[in-house]
Every structure is written in C-alpha cells, then in structure tokens.
Write an enzyme that holds these catalytic residues in place. Structure first.
Site, PDB file in Angstrom:
ATOM      1  CB  SER A  47      -0.856  -0.033   1.270  1.00  0.00           C
ATOM      2  OG  SER A  47      -1.353   1.240   1.590  1.00  0.00           O
ATOM      3  CE1 TYR A  92      -4.700  -2.164   4.853  1.00  0.00           C
ATOM      4  CE2 TYR A  92      -4.097   0.078   4.244  1.00  0.00           C
ATOM      5  CZ  TYR A  92      -4.478  -1.203   3.884  1.00  0.00           C
ATOM      6  OH  TYR A  92      -4.623  -1.530   2.553  1.00  0.00           O
TER       7      TYR A  92
HETATM    8  N1  LIG Z   1      -8.836  -0.419  -1.768  1.00  0.00           N
HETATM    9  C1  LIG Z   1      -7.689   0.264  -1.805  1.00  0.00           C
HETATM   10  O1  LIG Z   1      -7.626   1.459  -2.107  1.00  0.00           O
HETATM   11  C2  LIG Z   1      -6.417  -0.448  -1.476  1.00  0.00           C
HETATM   12  C3  LIG Z   1      -5.223   0.260  -1.550  1.00  0.00           C
HETATM   13  C4  LIG Z   1      -4.035  -0.383  -1.256  1.00  0.00           C
HETATM   14  C5  LIG Z   1      -4.039  -1.712  -0.911  1.00  0.00           C
HETATM   15  N2  LIG Z   1      -5.209  -2.398  -0.832  1.00  0.00           N
HETATM   16  C6  LIG Z   1      -5.124  -3.818  -0.475  1.00  0.00           C
HETATM   17  O2  LIG Z   1      -5.603  -4.586  -1.556  1.00  0.00           O
HETATM   18  C7  LIG Z   1      -6.123  -5.815  -1.061  1.00  0.00           C
HETATM   19  C8  LIG Z   1      -7.552  -5.998  -1.553  1.00  0.00           C
HETATM   20  O3  LIG Z   1      -8.316  -4.906  -1.098  1.00  0.00           O
HETATM   21  P1  LIG Z   1      -9.817  -4.586  -1.573  1.00  0.00           P
HETATM   22  O4  LIG Z   1      -9.967  -3.132  -1.494  1.00  0.00           O
HETATM   23  O5  LIG Z   1     -10.122  -5.296  -2.834  1.00  0.00           O
HETATM   24  O6  LIG Z   1     -10.617  -5.227  -0.367  1.00  0.00           O
HETATM   25  P2  LIG Z   1     -11.976  -6.057  -0.299  1.00  0.00           P
HETATM   26  O7  LIG Z   1     -12.462  -5.915   1.110  1.00  0.00           O
HETATM   27  O8  LIG Z   1     -12.893  -5.739  -1.417  1.00  0.00           O
HETATM   28  O9  LIG Z   1     -11.464  -7.546  -0.503  1.00  0.00           O
HETATM   29  C9  LIG Z   1     -10.817  -8.263   0.482  1.00  0.00           C
HETATM   30  C10 LIG Z   1     -11.240  -9.723   0.330  1.00  0.00           C
HETATM   31  O10 LIG Z   1     -10.502 -10.479   1.287  1.00  0.00           O
HETATM   32  C11 LIG Z   1     -11.384 -11.381   1.942  1.00  0.00           C
HETATM   33  N3  LIG Z   1     -10.857 -11.650   3.263  1.00  0.00           N
HETATM   34  C12 LIG Z   1     -10.831 -10.812   4.335  1.00  0.00           C
HETATM   35  N4  LIG Z   1     -10.283 -11.440   5.381  1.00  0.00           N
HETATM   36  C13 LIG Z   1      -9.937 -12.681   4.961  1.00  0.00           C
HETATM   37  C14 LIG Z   1      -9.325 -13.788   5.584  1.00  0.00           C
HETATM   38  N5  LIG Z   1      -8.972 -13.753   6.879  1.00  0.00           N
HETATM   39  N6  LIG Z   1      -9.105 -14.903   4.852  1.00  0.00           N
HETATM   40  C15 LIG Z   1      -9.477 -14.951   3.552  1.00  0.00           C
HETATM   41  N7  LIG Z   1     -10.077 -13.946   2.914  1.00  0.00           N
HETATM   42  C16 LIG Z   1     -10.300 -12.824   3.616  1.00  0.00           C
HETATM   43  C17 LIG Z   1     -12.732 -10.663   1.986  1.00  0.00           C
HETATM   44  O11 LIG Z   1     -13.799 -11.593   2.136  1.00  0.00           O
HETATM   45  C18 LIG Z   1     -12.739  -9.948   0.645  1.00  0.00           C
HETATM   46  O12 LIG Z   1     -13.316 -10.747  -0.364  1.00  0.00           O
HETATM   47  C19 LIG Z   1      -6.003  -5.730   0.458  1.00  0.00           C
HETATM   48  O13 LIG Z   1      -4.795  -6.332   0.842  1.00  0.00           O
HETATM   49  C20 LIG Z   1      -5.944  -4.250   0.707  1.00  0.00           C
HETATM   50  O14 LIG Z   1      -5.316  -3.964   1.933  1.00  0.00           O
HETATM   51  C21 LIG Z   1      -6.407  -1.796  -1.105  1.00  0.00           C
END
Ligand SMILES: NC(=O)c1ccc[n+]([C@@H]2O[C@H](COP(=O)([O-])OP(=O)(O)OC[C@H]3O[C@@H](n4cnc5c(N)ncnc54)[C@H](O)[C@@H]3O)[C@@H](O)[C@H]2O)c1
Length: 277
Positions: free
Chosen positions: A157, A170
C-alpha cells in the site's frame, strides 16, 4: 526479454494461480485479468459466496477455475487448499496474497483516540495483513520450493512508503508486508531457486468498501477533506479503478519479469512521486 516473446510471456495457458481475497473488489479484477490470459484461477476467500461470485464471472474463459473457502489465518486450512489444488492441477504456479484490509475500530477519529484503539482491532489488522500474507506464503511457498519455481505477488500500500494519518495498524502492517516481500524474495532465491520470485504491488487510492467511509461522505457521496487531499496529491487527478492493477500484476506474475524479484511497485497515478509542491 530473454528469449520469451511478449505474447508468450502473457499467455498463462496451463498455469494455475491462487488468489487469496479473490472475492474482493481489487482481486476479483486480477482474477478476471488472469482468466483472460487463459490461467486456471483458484479463488480463495473467507467468504465462499464472494469467491463463487468471482468464479461465476470468469465464465467463458479458457481455464479451469475454482472457489475455495479459506481463512488466510488458518494454516491447516491453507495447507489443505494447497494439497487439493496440487491434486487437481498438478502444480500451483503463482500465488497472489490479496486478502487484507483495515478495520474501522483501528482508525483514529473524534471518538477514538490513538490511545484508546482496542487491542483486538489492532491485532485484527496486524494479523490479517501481515500473517495473512506470511502463512499462505509458507504453505504455497513450500510447494514452489519443491518444484524450484513459482511466483508470489503481495499487496502492499501507499502506507508502506509513508504512513497515512489515522490508520496506524494498517500502515505498520503494510510496511511489514513490503519488508517481508524483500525478505522472502532473497530467502527463496538463495535457499531454494532463483526461479522463485516474490514481488508486491502498492496500489494507490481505489474507492472500495474498505475506505469509502474515509474518502466520501456517506450521505452526499462528496469527497471528505481526506478524499480531497488525496485527489490533490494524485497528479493523474482520479482514484484508481481495479483494472488499473491488471497490467503490472500480470507482468510481475509472468516470465516477462523473470529477472525481477523483491520489488514493491506503486500503481498510484503518481501519488508517491509527488511532493505536493
Ligand atoms: N482499496 C484500496 O484502495 C487499497 C489500496 C491499497 C491496498 N489495498 C489492499 O488490496 C487488497 C484488496 O483490497 P480490496 O480493497 O479489494 O478489499 P476487499 O475488502 O474488497 O477484498 C478483500 C477480500 O478479502 C477477503 N478476506 C478478508 N479477510 C480474509 C481472511 N482472513 N481470509 C481470507 N479472505 C479474507 C474478503 O472476504 C474480501 O473478499 C487488500 O490487501 C488491501 O489492503 C487496497
């Protein structure tokens, strides 16, 4: 690019890629991109319905896709998934460690000072992001080490480069994911095979369910001051869309990146390059 042509490098026919958190917003788009390049995609998610939704959306692509209900903090369950995938596909060529995220209770605001953030919320975020990357890397990495090839892609991130305000657990956990990416890249290349690569992408700002409450006003949908600050620091002047992550991720997973390991690649519309002046 070695002797591999670009077209061949991005053809994932016969390759199996496991994607944790594949039911989520960003990683379901990565599943789409992989399936469009003919990969077999194994979607691992704690929420089976979300994983199945991702797989259903891959209909019409060439690979054999599969949804599995897996908690990335449950090592025996992950080991079971690895065994099941090896039995079905023969090998797992790649792993995307996509499960992760923040928790509202681990976020400082007018009601919750840093001093009062509950231990369980801090632990939830630290464990999900760091151990949720380490444990699948152990389980899938063991199989890659045996085969002396494989590729792991972690999701870091912007917080890993410089922490953002309000989300201390985070930020620290994603910094740890970047650090672990470098550590594991070195370890697997030196101890097992230089043909095992480990990299990370660092997405910038993507409007998803995790951060919508921080970036937009619930009632009006207008940008919050935080959302405005992000926009003001993103030279490209927009939030990312999940598809923005596809090209860089496919590159890092593919033989086109065969001499690339241990990097954390920002995909951020220029956010991390901009000093603000
Ligand atoms: N959204 C953003 O702007 C952003 C920016 C930087 C990094 N990220 C990272 O990208 C990744 C995906 O993020 P997103 O925004 O698509 O999130 P999201 O919440 O849409 O997806 C996360 C998925 O992980 C699953 N999950 C959560 N805990 C779990 C566990 N213990 N075991 C298995 N599955 C689990 C959830 O059910 C969900 O389907 C994450 O690592 C997040 O930190 C997101």
């Amino acid at each position: 690019m070695n002797s591999v042509s670009s077209a061949v490098a991005y053809d994932f026919t016969g390759k199996t890629i496991a994607v944790t958190g594949g039911g989520g917003v960003l990683c379901s788009a990565l599943c789409q991109a992989l399936a469009a390049c003919h990969a077999n995609v194994a979607v691992l998610d704690r929420d089976l319905a979300l994983a199945e939704r991702t797989v259903a959306a891959l209909g019409g692509t060439h690979g054999q896709h599969k949804a599995l209900c897996i908690d990335v903090l449950d090592k025996p369950a992950i080991e079971g998934a690895v065994a099941a995938l090896l039995a079905e596909y023969g090998a797992v060529d790649g792993l995307i460690n996509g499960a992760g995220g923040n928790h509202p209770q681990a976020t400082t605001n007018a009601e919750h000072s840093f001093f009062d953030l509950p231990l369980e919320s801090l632990r939830f975020v630290a464990e999900l992001n760091l151990l949720g990357t380490v444990l699948p890397s152990q389980c899938f990495g063991r199989a890659m080490a045996k085969r002396k090839q494989g590729v792991i892609l972690n999701i870091s991130s912007m917080n890993a480069f410089r922490p953002l305000t309000r989300i201390p657990a985070y930020s620290a956990a994603k910094a740890a994911v970047s650090n672990f990416t470098q550590w594991l890249a070195v370890h697997l290349a030196q101890e097992y095979s230089p043909a095992i690569r480990v990299n990370a992408i660092a997405p910038g700002f993507f409007l998803t369910e995790q951060n919508r409450f921080l970036l937009t006003d619930k009632a009006t949908g207008a940008l919050t001051p935080r959302g405005q600050a992000i926009m003001g620091h993103t030279p490209m002047g927009r939030f990312g869309v999940p598809e923005d992550l596809a090209g860089a991720s496919l590159w890092l997973l593919s033989p086109a990146a065969s001499f690339v390991t241990g990097i954390v690649l920002p995909i951020d519309g220029g956010f991390s390059a901009y000093s603000g002046v």
